[in-house]
Write a protein that holds these residues in place. Structure first.
Motif, mmCIF file in Angstrom:
data_model
loop_
_atom_site.group_PDB
_atom_site.id
_atom_site.type_symbol
_atom_site.label_atom_id
_atom_site.label_comp_id
_atom_site.label_asym_id
_atom_site.label_seq_id
_atom_site.Cartn_x
_atom_site.Cartn_y
_atom_site.Cartn_z
ATOM 1 N N ASP A 91 0.851 -1.200 0.000
ATOM 2 C CA ASP A 91 0.000 0.000 0.000
ATOM 3 C C ASP A 91 0.883 1.245 0.000
ATOM 4 O O ASP A 91 1.430 1.637 1.031
ATOM 5 C CB ASP A 91 -0.906 -0.020 1.231
ATOM 6 N N ALA A 92 1.021 1.867 -1.171
ATOM 7 C CA ALA A 92 1.880 3.040 -1.300
ATOM 8 C C ALA A 92 1.387 4.193 -0.443
ATOM 9 O O ALA A 92 2.183 4.977 0.085
ATOM 10 C CB ALA A 92 1.957 3.474 -2.762
ATOM 11 N N GLY A 93 0.069 4.315 -0.289
ATOM 12 C CA GLY A 93 -0.477 5.386 0.540
ATOM 13 C C GLY A 93 -0.056 5.253 1.990
ATOM 14 O O GLY A 93 0.338 6.234 2.635
ATOM 15 N N ARG A 94 -0.146 4.027 2.519
ATOM 16 C CA ARG A 94 0.290 3.801 3.892
ATOM 17 C C ARG A 94 1.780 4.079 4.045
ATOM 18 O O ARG A 94 2.227 4.640 5.052
ATOM 19 C CB ARG A 94 -0.043 2.374 4.336
ATOM 20 N N ARG A 95 2.565 3.674 3.090
ATOM 21 C CA ARG A 95 4.008 3.929 3.176
ATOM 22 C C ARG A 95 4.293 5.428 3.172
ATOM 23 O O ARG A 95 5.172 5.897 3.908
ATOM 24 C CB ARG A 95 4.738 3.248 2.011
ATOM 25 N N THR A 96 3.553 6.190 2.379
ATOM 26 C CA THR A 96 3.745 7.643 2.353
ATOM 27 C C THR A 96 3.397 8.261 3.699
ATOM 28 O O THR A 96 4.139 9.104 4.229
ATOM 29 C CB THR A 96 2.879 8.283 1.255
ATOM 30 N N ILE A 97 2.269 7.851 4.278
ATOM 31 C CA ILE A 97 1.832 8.402 5.568
ATOM 32 C C ILE A 97 2.815 8.038 6.677
ATOM 33 O O ILE A 97 3.272 8.905 7.443
ATOM 34 C CB ILE A 97 0.418 7.897 5.912
ATOM 35 N N VAL A 98 3.154 6.753 6.771
ATOM 36 C CA VAL A 98 4.038 6.310 7.851
ATOM 37 C C VAL A 98 5.438 6.898 7.667
ATOM 38 O O VAL A 98 6.073 7.328 8.642
ATOM 39 C CB VAL A 98 4.082 4.769 7.908
ATOM 40 N N GLY A 99 5.917 6.968 6.422
ATOM 41 C CA GLY A 99 7.213 7.593 6.175
ATOM 42 C C GLY A 99 7.213 9.057 6.581
ATOM 43 O O GLY A 99 8.189 9.559 7.158
ATOM 44 N N GLY A 100 6.115 9.753 6.310
ATOM 45 C CA GLY A 100 6.011 11.158 6.711
ATOM 46 C C GLY A 100 5.993 11.325 8.219
ATOM 47 O O GLY A 100 6.641 12.235 8.769
ATOM 48 N N LEU A 101 5.253 10.450 8.912
ATOM 49 C CA LEU A 101 5.229 10.497 10.376
ATOM 50 C C LEU A 101 6.609 10.240 10.957
ATOM 51 O O LEU A 101 7.021 10.885 11.934
ATOM 52 C CB LEU A 101 4.231 9.476 10.921
ATOM 53 N N ASN A 102 7.332 9.319 10.352
ATOM 54 C CA ASN A 102 8.685 9.030 10.831
ATOM 55 C C ASN A 102 9.601 10.231 10.644
ATOM 56 O O ASN A 102 10.414 10.554 11.525
ATOM 57 C CB ASN A 102 9.249 7.816 10.096
ATOM 58 N N GLN A 103 9.468 10.919 9.520
ATOM 59 C CA GLN A 103 10.289 12.115 9.292
ATOM 60 C C GLN A 103 9.966 13.207 10.300
ATOM 61 O O GLN A 103 10.874 13.879 10.824
ATOM 62 C CB GLN A 103 10.077 12.615 7.869
ATOM 63 N N ALA A 116 12.572 14.656 13.181
ATOM 64 C CA ALA A 116 12.879 16.088 13.267
ATOM 65 C C ALA A 116 12.651 16.625 14.675
ATOM 66 O O ALA A 116 13.301 17.591 15.093
ATOM 67 C CB ALA A 116 12.026 16.862 12.265
ATOM 68 N N LEU A 117 11.727 15.995 15.417
ATOM 69 C CA LEU A 117 11.435 16.406 16.791
ATOM 70 C C LEU A 117 12.288 15.662 17.822
ATOM 71 O O LEU A 117 12.146 15.888 19.019
ATOM 72 C CB LEU A 117 9.950 16.168 17.101
ATOM 73 N N GLY A 118 13.129 14.761 17.350
ATOM 74 C CA GLY A 118 13.939 13.979 18.275
ATOM 75 C C GLY A 118 13.163 12.880 18.966
ATOM 76 O O GLY A 118 13.518 12.455 20.069
ATOM 77 N N VAL A 119 12.098 12.388 18.320
ATOM 78 C CA VAL A 119 11.235 11.363 18.891
ATOM 79 C C VAL A 119 11.460 10.057 18.140
ATOM 80 O O VAL A 119 11.424 10.034 16.906
ATOM 81 C CB VAL A 119 9.750 11.781 18.786
ATOM 82 N N ALA A 120 11.694 8.971 18.866
ATOM 83 C CA ALA A 120 11.873 7.665 18.240
ATOM 84 C C ALA A 120 10.514 7.078 17.864
ATOM 85 O O ALA A 120 9.479 7.467 18.408
ATOM 86 C CB ALA A 120 12.612 6.722 19.182
ATOM 87 N N VAL A 121 10.518 6.129 16.932
ATOM 88 C CA VAL A 121 9.279 5.544 16.418
ATOM 89 C C VAL A 121 9.312 4.027 16.582
ATOM 90 O O VAL A 121 10.310 3.380 16.254
ATOM 91 C CB VAL A 121 9.072 5.900 14.925
ATOM 92 N N ILE A 122 8.210 3.493 17.092
ATOM 93 C CA ILE A 122 7.976 2.050 17.139
ATOM 94 C C ILE A 122 6.754 1.774 16.275
ATOM 95 O O ILE A 122 5.756 2.484 16.358
ATOM 96 C CB ILE A 122 7.711 1.566 18.579
ATOM 97 N N ALA A 123 6.825 0.751 15.449
ATOM 98 C CA ALA A 123 5.651 0.312 14.688
ATOM 99 C C ALA A 123 5.145 -0.973 15.325
ATOM 100 O O ALA A 123 5.931 -1.894 15.571
ATOM 101 C CB ALA A 123 6.003 0.095 13.225
ATOM 102 N N GLU A 124 3.836 -1.031 15.591
ATOM 103 C CA GLU A 124 3.287 -2.206 16.257
ATOM 104 C C GLU A 124 2.291 -2.919 15.338
ATOM 105 O O GLU A 124 1.783 -2.352 14.380
ATOM 106 C CB GLU A 124 2.606 -1.816 17.577
ATOM 107 N N GLY A 125 2.047 -4.167 15.661
ATOM 108 C CA GLY A 125 1.086 -4.947 14.895
ATOM 109 C C GLY A 125 1.653 -5.599 13.656
ATOM 110 O O GLY A 125 0.898 -5.970 12.751
ATOM 111 N N ILE A 126 2.977 -5.789 13.585
ATOM 112 C CA ILE A 126 3.577 -6.402 12.400
ATOM 113 C C ILE A 126 3.277 -7.902 12.403
ATOM 114 O O ILE A 126 3.565 -8.595 13.387
ATOM 115 C CB ILE A 126 5.105 -6.176 12.361
ATOM 116 N N GLU A 127 2.705 -8.377 11.305
ATOM 117 C CA GLU A 127 2.328 -9.786 11.228
ATOM 118 C C GLU A 127 3.071 -10.562 10.152
ATOM 119 O O GLU A 127 3.014 -11.787 10.130
ATOM 120 C CB GLU A 127 0.817 -9.916 11.009
ATOM 121 N N THR A 128 3.772 -9.863 9.262
ATOM 122 C CA THR A 128 4.461 -10.554 8.174
ATOM 123 C C THR A 128 5.873 -10.006 7.991
ATOM 124 O O THR A 128 6.175 -8.864 8.362
ATOM 125 C CB THR A 128 3.706 -10.391 6.839
#
Length: 265
Positions: free
Chosen positions: A192-204, A208-220
């Motif tokens: 899903d390119a849309g999800r990748r764009t959103i999550v990539g933007g949130l990570n950026q 920039a704010l010095g906040v680390a990111v955890i992604a949860e719910g990974i099943e594959t």
């Protein structure tokens, strides 16, 4: 000391409120650092004594037992971690807490501090998660909680980011140490390119704010690889391990003791 009537009532409820009329324990699920092929930490998840769901336990929490339950859950998680976690390491313990059940941050954290001292668990390994799905009575008060927890050496994390109320506003106001991207944004992200764009933007934004990111719910493996490709290396989900009741589960791609290996995904 605050003169607000609600904090006085809440502190009295925590101290003198109704006893819990149910038992509970914790299951632990790993948070994996795929860049360094290691277990970064474990989240403590409420369960019944025989593995009953979190929902079945939380449904029994009332207004009269809310404060006592919040305290008891923290203490239970810390005590179990003190027994289960490898000694002398830096593995983090993530504990969910209810900001609306904390009315005087310095006072309400005392039981957690005492539990950590009792089992020899370093404050710098504690990560307290609050969720954007909970409506906060007082934003300034939640900021005081975050400030006090930082003073005590804890990490703080904003859970379920992207799923609830005004996530970017909460991120701007609180600046937690971590955010946890909600599983609804992660599910099927590899296709899903849309999800990748959103999550990539949130990570950026987070970086920039010095906040680390955890992604949860990974099943594959494909989801894990897509997130790693976006620069998100702290991952949690069934792909790595299901929660284990009062135990640290084996992690796919890791040695039994969680030691680093060459391949994670």
């Amino acid at each position: 000391m605050t003169t607000d009537a609600r904090p006085r009532t809440a502190c009295r409820a925590c101290r003198d409120g109704a006893d819990l009329d149910f038992s509970f324990t914790m299951a632990f699920q790993p948070i994996v650092d795929v860049a360094n092929a290691r277990v970064w930490g474990y989240e403590a998840l409420v369960r019944g004594p025989d593995g009953e769901s979190a929902g079945s336990i939380l449904s029994r929490v009332t207004d009269e037992t809310l404060y006592r339950f919040d305290q008891a859950a923290r203490v239970k998680a810390i005590e179990l971690a003190g027994r289960l976690f490898p000694p002398g390491g830096d593995t983090k313990l993530s504990i969910n807490f209810m900001p609306n059940a904390v009315y005087e941050p310095a006072a309400c954290i005392r039981a957690s501090l005492e539990a950590a001292r009792r089992v020899g668990f370093d404050n710098g390994r504690l990560n307290f998660e609050f969720t954007e799905n909970e409506r906060f009575h007082d934003i300034a008060h939640v900021q005081r909680i975050v400030t006090e927890y930082r003073r005590q050496g804890f990490f703080t994390a904003l859970d379920d980011f992207g799923a609830g109320y005004a996530g970017l506003g909460l991120l701007a106001n609180f600046r937690p140490d971590l955010i946890k991207i909600d599983m609804d944004l992660v599910r099927g992200i590899d296709a899903d390119a849309g999800r990748r764009t959103i999550v990539g933007g949130l990570n950026q934004i987070a970086r920039a704010l010095g906040v680390a990111v955890i992604a949860e719910g990974i099943e594959t493996a494909a989801e894990a690889e897509a997130l790693h490709g976006l620069g998100i290396d702290l991952l949690q989900g069934y792909h790595f391990a299901r929660p284990a009741l009062e135990a640290l589960p084996p992690v796919a791609g890791f040695a039994a003791d969680g030691a680093p290996v060459k391949r994670v995904a």
